[in-house]
Design an enzyme around this catalytic site. Sequence first.
Site, PDB file in Angstrom:
ATOM      1  N   TYR A 117      47.104  41.540  42.972  1.00 45.08           N
ATOM      2  CA  TYR A 117      46.925  42.416  41.812  1.00 45.08           C
ATOM      3  C   TYR A 117      47.466  43.818  42.060  1.00 45.08           C
ATOM      4  CZ  TYR A 117      44.133  38.762  39.651  1.00 45.08           C
ATOM      5  OH  TYR A 117      43.733  37.582  39.082  1.00 45.08           O
ATOM      6  N   HIS A 132      44.108  31.882  36.299  1.00 46.28           N
ATOM      7  CA  HIS A 132      45.356  32.631  36.455  1.00 46.28           C
ATOM      8  C   HIS A 132      46.486  31.628  36.562  1.00 46.28           C
ATOM      9  CE1 HIS A 132      48.427  35.333  38.057  1.00 46.28           C
ATOM     10  NE2 HIS A 132      48.711  34.359  38.900  1.00 46.28           N
ATOM     11  N   LYS A 192      39.353  30.632  38.538  1.00 50.45           N
ATOM     12  CA  LYS A 192      38.675  31.841  39.017  1.00 50.45           C
ATOM     13  C   LYS A 192      37.168  31.597  39.236  1.00 50.45           C
ATOM     14  CE  LYS A 192      42.005  35.044  36.960  1.00 50.45           C
ATOM     15  NZ  LYS A 192      42.173  36.159  35.992  1.00 50.45           N
ATOM     16  N   GLU A 247      53.901  33.801  44.537  1.00 47.89           N
ATOM     17  CA  GLU A 247      52.470  33.493  44.533  1.00 47.89           C
ATOM     18  C   GLU A 247      52.147  32.221  45.308  1.00 47.89           C
ATOM     19  OE1 GLU A 247      51.253  35.802  40.409  1.00 47.89           O
ATOM     20  OE2 GLU A 247      51.262  33.625  40.396  1.00 47.89           O
ATOM     21  N   ASN A 298      38.144  35.543  32.676  1.00 55.60           N
ATOM     22  CA  ASN A 298      39.040  34.730  31.835  1.00 55.60           C
ATOM     23  C   ASN A 298      39.436  33.400  32.488  1.00 55.60           C
ATOM     24  OD1 ASN A 298      40.852  35.736  33.652  1.00 55.60           O
ATOM     25  ND2 ASN A 298      42.252  36.607  32.147  1.00 55.60           N
TER      26      ASN A 298
HETATM   27  P1  CMP Z   1      45.264  37.469  35.261  1.00 57.48           P
HETATM   28  O1  CMP Z   1      46.077  36.537  34.446  1.00 57.48           O
HETATM   29  O2  CMP Z   1      44.722  36.947  36.538  1.00 57.48           O
HETATM   30  O3  CMP Z   1      46.085  38.808  35.589  1.00 57.48           O
HETATM   31  C1  CMP Z   1      45.502  40.094  35.637  1.00 57.48           C
HETATM   32  C2  CMP Z   1      44.016  40.099  35.422  1.00 57.48           C
HETATM   33  O4  CMP Z   1      43.397  41.352  35.217  1.00 57.48           O
HETATM   34  C3  CMP Z   1      43.763  39.337  34.155  1.00 57.48           C
HETATM   35  O5  CMP Z   1      44.014  37.954  34.362  1.00 57.48           O
HETATM   36  C4  CMP Z   1      42.321  39.723  33.847  1.00 57.48           C
HETATM   37  O6  CMP Z   1      41.391  38.876  34.485  1.00 57.48           O
HETATM   38  C5  CMP Z   1      42.191  41.102  34.496  1.00 57.48           C
HETATM   39  N1  CMP Z   1      41.911  42.155  33.516  1.00 57.48           N
HETATM   40  C6  CMP Z   1      40.731  42.760  33.359  1.00 57.48           C
HETATM   41  N2  CMP Z   1      40.802  43.682  32.394  1.00 57.48           N
HETATM   42  C7  CMP Z   1      42.051  43.667  31.922  1.00 57.48           C
HETATM   43  C8  CMP Z   1      42.736  44.402  30.890  1.00 57.48           C
HETATM   44  N3  CMP Z   1      42.137  45.362  30.178  1.00 57.48           N
HETATM   45  N4  CMP Z   1      44.046  44.097  30.677  1.00 57.48           N
HETATM   46  C9  CMP Z   1      44.671  43.119  31.400  1.00 57.48           C
HETATM   47  N5  CMP Z   1      44.057  42.415  32.390  1.00 57.48           N
HETATM   48  C10 CMP Z   1      42.766  42.681  32.639  1.00 57.48           C
END
Ligand code: CMP
Length: 148
Positions: free
Chosen positions: A49, A115, A9, A126, A112
């Site tokens: 998303y 992904h 990311k 995906e 984070n």
């Molecule tokens: P990812 O694994 O890409 O899938 C969904 C993304 O939403 C997650 O990583 C986070 O980067 C983002 N996200 C931000 N806030 C939240 C939250 N409260 N709960 C879950 N996902 C979140």
Amino acid sequence: METTLILLKPDTVQRWLIGQIISRFENKGLKIIWMKMMNLSEEIINEHYDFLADKPFFPKIKSYMTSAPVVAMAVSWTNVIKTVRILTWATNPAEALPGSIRWDFALTIDWNVIHASDSEETAQIELKRFFKEWEITNYTKISDETVG
Ligand code: CMP
């Protein structure tokens, strides 16, 4: 062999972490079969998303995911989806295991760093989403023979 989609990311790109995170996959012996850096369009973010579209943090995800390019990778190996999820660990780095990518590098649940597809079915969707011109790089790794 299974294939999974990994996105490094924008925070990974901004914080000079691309090489260190790719090393985790190489150290584990996984096979990278496709990799590219790309800016995400609003269209692809909305699709990727979609399941979070009604969440209050959705606008934050959109601005984060467009703040810099991502590195999209297709990675193969036996049980690669589970293996990569273990290397990555929990969405929230505060809940990740020490030694995992998110524990070691991620700052918050919003930033984070990575992904990874969560199932075979999701991975297929995906991979097609990010690699429209889907052509797996065709090469033999010396370790291929060890995979059933
Ligand atoms: P990812 O694994 O890409 O899938 C969904 C993304 O939403 C997650 O990583 C986070 O980067 C983002 N996200 C931000 N806030 C939240 C939250 N409260 N709960 C879950 N996902 C979140």
